[in-house]
Write a protein that holds these residues in place. Sequence first.
Motif, PDB file in Angstrom:
ATOM      1  N   PHE A   1       5.430 -13.680   5.110  1.00 39.77           N
ATOM      2  CA  PHE A   1       5.032 -13.622   6.515  1.00 39.77           C
ATOM      3  C   PHE A   1       5.755 -14.690   7.325  1.00 39.77           C
ATOM      4  CE2 PHE A   1       2.299 -15.073   9.999  1.00 39.77           C
ATOM      5  CZ  PHE A   1       2.115 -13.884  10.682  1.00 39.77           C
ATOM      6  N   GLN A   2       5.741 -15.931   6.850  1.00 39.67           N
ATOM      7  CA  GLN A   2       6.371 -17.014   7.602  1.00 39.67           C
ATOM      8  C   GLN A   2       7.886 -16.851   7.674  1.00 39.67           C
ATOM      9  OE1 GLN A   2       5.156 -19.243   9.587  1.00 39.67           O
ATOM     10  NE2 GLN A   2       3.043 -18.622   9.165  1.00 39.67           N
TER      11      GLN A   2
ATOM     12  N   ILE B   1       9.839  -2.560  11.919  1.00 41.18           N
ATOM     13  CA  ILE B   1       8.807  -1.563  11.627  1.00 41.18           C
ATOM     14  C   ILE B   1       7.862  -2.149  10.591  1.00 41.18           C
ATOM     15  CG2 ILE B   1       8.299   0.697  10.610  1.00 41.18           C
ATOM     16  CD1 ILE B   1      10.938   1.712  11.701  1.00 41.18           C
ATOM     17  N   THR B   2       6.570  -2.134  10.888  1.00 37.95           N
ATOM     18  CA  THR B   2       5.565  -2.526   9.899  1.00 37.95           C
ATOM     19  C   THR B   2       4.981  -1.226   9.353  1.00 37.95           C
ATOM     20  OG1 THR B   2       3.788  -2.680  11.542  1.00 37.95           O
ATOM     21  CG2 THR B   2       5.078  -4.666  11.138  1.00 37.95           C
ATOM     22  N   ALA B   3       5.254  -0.953   8.086  1.00 41.64           N
ATOM     23  CA  ALA B   3       4.914   0.364   7.524  1.00 41.64           C
ATOM     24  C   ALA B   3       3.836   0.262   6.456  1.00 41.64           C
ATOM     25  CB  ALA B   3       6.166   1.014   6.941  1.00 41.64           C
TER      26      ALA B   3
ATOM     27  N   HIS C   1      15.706   4.408   8.685  1.00 41.86           N
ATOM     28  CA  HIS C   1      16.975   3.954   8.130  1.00 41.86           C
ATOM     29  C   HIS C   1      17.755   3.125   9.145  1.00 41.86           C
ATOM     30  CE1 HIS C   1      17.118   7.354   4.886  1.00 41.86           C
ATOM     31  NE2 HIS C   1      16.267   6.383   4.601  1.00 41.86           N
ATOM     32  N   ALA C   2      17.497   3.357  10.425  1.00 39.63           N
ATOM     33  CA  ALA C   2      18.203   2.621  11.476  1.00 39.63           C
ATOM     34  C   ALA C   2      17.508   1.318  11.849  1.00 39.63           C
ATOM     35  CB  ALA C   2      18.336   3.502  12.723  1.00 39.63           C
ATOM     36  N   ALA C   3      16.313   1.067  11.301  1.00 44.03           N
ATOM     37  CA  ALA C   3      15.566  -0.145  11.635  1.00 44.03           C
ATOM     38  C   ALA C   3      16.256  -1.383  11.068  1.00 44.03           C
ATOM     39  CB  ALA C   3      14.137  -0.045  11.096  1.00 44.03           C
ATOM     40  N   ASP C   4      16.011  -2.519  11.697  1.00 39.61           N
ATOM     41  CA  ASP C   4      16.585  -3.778  11.224  1.00 39.61           C
ATOM     42  C   ASP C   4      15.761  -4.418  10.116  1.00 39.61           C
ATOM     43  OD1 ASP C   4      18.919  -4.334  13.154  1.00 39.61           O
ATOM     44  OD2 ASP C   4      17.273  -3.800  14.502  1.00 39.61           O
ATOM     45  N   LEU C   5      14.461  -4.149  10.113  1.00 40.55           N
ATOM     46  CA  LEU C   5      13.590  -4.724   9.091  1.00 40.55           C
ATOM     47  C   LEU C   5      12.332  -3.873   8.983  1.00 40.55           C
ATOM     48  CD1 LEU C   5      13.675  -7.394   7.326  1.00 40.55           C
ATOM     49  CD2 LEU C   5      11.944  -8.272   8.901  1.00 40.55           C
ATOM     50  N   ILE C   6      11.890  -3.629   7.743  1.00 34.34           N
ATOM     51  CA  ILE C   6      10.644  -2.901   7.499  1.00 34.34           C
ATOM     52  C   ILE C   6       9.755  -3.788   6.643  1.00 34.34           C
ATOM     53  CG2 ILE C   6       9.576  -0.840   6.523  1.00 34.34           C
ATOM     54  CD1 ILE C   6      12.220   0.627   6.959  1.00 34.34           C
ATOM     55  N   THR C   7       8.589  -4.116   7.160  1.00 31.72           N
ATOM     56  CA  THR C   7       7.680  -5.008   6.439  1.00 31.72           C
ATOM     57  C   THR C   7       6.493  -4.238   5.860  1.00 31.72           C
ATOM     58  OG1 THR C   7       6.317  -5.562   8.369  1.00 31.72           O
ATOM     59  CG2 THR C   7       8.308  -6.895   7.991  1.00 31.72           C
ATOM     60  N   PRO C   8       5.871  -4.771   4.811  1.00 31.46           N
ATOM     61  CA  PRO C   8       4.757  -4.099   4.139  1.00 31.46           C
ATOM     62  C   PRO C   8       3.424  -4.320   4.840  1.00 31.46           C
ATOM     63  CG  PRO C   8       5.284  -6.125   2.984  1.00 31.46           C
ATOM     64  CD  PRO C   8       6.279  -6.002   4.094  1.00 31.46           C
ATOM     65  N   ASP C   9       3.007  -3.359   5.622  1.00 27.91           N
ATOM     66  CA  ASP C   9       1.735  -3.452   6.342  1.00 27.91           C
ATOM     67  C   ASP C   9       0.681  -2.657   5.574  1.00 27.91           C
ATOM     68  OD1 ASP C   9      -0.392  -3.485   8.093  1.00 27.91           O
ATOM     69  OD2 ASP C   9       0.812  -3.116   9.864  1.00 27.91           O
TER      70      ASP C   9
ATOM     71  N   GLU D   1       3.460 -10.694  -0.130  1.00 28.21           N
ATOM     72  CA  GLU D   1       2.246 -10.512   0.666  1.00 28.21           C
ATOM     73  C   GLU D   1       2.462  -9.460   1.751  1.00 28.21           C
ATOM     74  OE1 GLU D   1       1.478 -14.208   2.695  1.00 28.21           O
ATOM     75  OE2 GLU D   1       3.593 -14.473   3.218  1.00 28.21           O
ATOM     76  N   ARG D   2       1.367  -9.032   2.343  1.00 31.96           N
ATOM     77  CA  ARG D   2       1.448  -8.115   3.480  1.00 31.96           C
ATOM     78  C   ARG D   2       2.015  -8.855   4.695  1.00 31.96           C
ATOM     79  NH1 ARG D   2      -3.656  -5.545   5.439  1.00 31.96           N
ATOM     80  NH2 ARG D   2      -4.377  -7.692   5.421  1.00 31.96           N
ATOM     81  N   VAL D   3       2.722  -8.116   5.514  1.00 31.92           N
ATOM     82  CA  VAL D   3       3.213  -8.655   6.785  1.00 31.92           C
ATOM     83  C   VAL D   3       2.843  -7.622   7.844  1.00 31.92           C
ATOM     84  CG1 VAL D   3       5.213  -9.456   8.090  1.00 31.92           C
ATOM     85  CG2 VAL D   3       5.121  -9.827   5.610  1.00 31.92           C
ATOM     86  N   THR D   4       1.714  -7.833   8.508  1.00 32.09           N
ATOM     87  CA  THR D   4       1.150  -6.829   9.400  1.00 32.09           C
ATOM     88  C   THR D   4       1.560  -7.022  10.853  1.00 32.09           C
ATOM     89  OG1 THR D   4      -0.874  -8.010   9.966  1.00 32.09           O
ATOM     90  CG2 THR D   4      -0.869  -6.816   7.879  1.00 32.09           C
TER      91      THR D   4
END
Length: 245
Positions: free
Chosen positions: A17-18, A40-42, A61-69, A86-89
Motif C-alpha cells: 500500500f505505501q 485500476i483497483t480490481a 491491459h492499457a492501465a498503468d497499474l492494477i492493485t489487489p482490491d 496486502e490489499r490496496v483498495t
Amino acid sequence: MSESVRILGVPFSKLTFQETVKLLEHTAQSGGRDKPFHLITANPEIVVRYQEEPKLQEVMHAADLITPDGIGIVLASRWRGEPIAERVTGYELLVELLSIGQRHGWSFYLLGADEETNRIAAEKIAEQYPGVRIVGRHNGFYKLEEEAGIVKEIAAAEPDFLIVAMGAPRAEHWIYKYKSAVRAKVAFGVGGSLDVIAGKVKRAPVIWQKLNLEWLYRLLSQPSRWRRQLALPIFAFRALLECRK
C-alpha cells in the motif's frame, strides 16, 4: 508496470500500500505526461468480468497499474506461490492521497455518485482536508449529451487527481475512453468511496476489515449485493484451477 503476478490473466501489482502511494505521489509531483496515470483497483468480481468481456480486457491491459482490491486476489497470489503482501483498495488510497495532498496542495476533481452524495463528499473533503483543492465535481447521473461538456470541464480544471465514483467497471471504461482528453495527472475509480465519505454508507468496522470479512459485512448490510457476490466462488474455483495447471 511494476513487478506483478498474473491471476486469471490480470497483472496485479505486488507493491505494498505505501509503495503504491509513493508511486502515485511521485507521479502527481513529476507531471510531464500527455495522459493520466490510470490506476485500476480490481477485486475478484472484476477479474471474472475481465475473463468474459474483451473490451474490459483492452481497458485493463492499457492501465498503468492494477492493485489487489480484495482478499481473494491476495489469497490467489499465495496459491500461485507469488504472494502479494496486502490489499490496496481504492477507498484507502483516496483517503491517504487526500491526507498527503494537504501538504502538496493537490487538486481533485470528483466525478460520480448522485448529486447530493457528490456535493456532501466534496464539502466534507474541503472541511477535513483544507489544504486540498476541489477544482470541480459532477454527479454520475448525467445525460449522454452532457458528457462532452463534463470532459471539457475536467480538462480546463487540470486536476492532479481525477476521482471517478461510477462503480466498476463503468469507471474504468470512462477513464480509458477519455484519458487523452481530461488532462489529469492520475485517474482512478473508487467505487462507492464517495458514499462512505459523505456518510451515506458505513464502512465495515475495523475488526471486520482485519479479519478480511469486509465483503461479508457489506453483504449483510446490503443484501441486494448478493448477485454480485456470486462472482466470489466462481473466482475461487477458476483461480484454484489455474494453480493446478
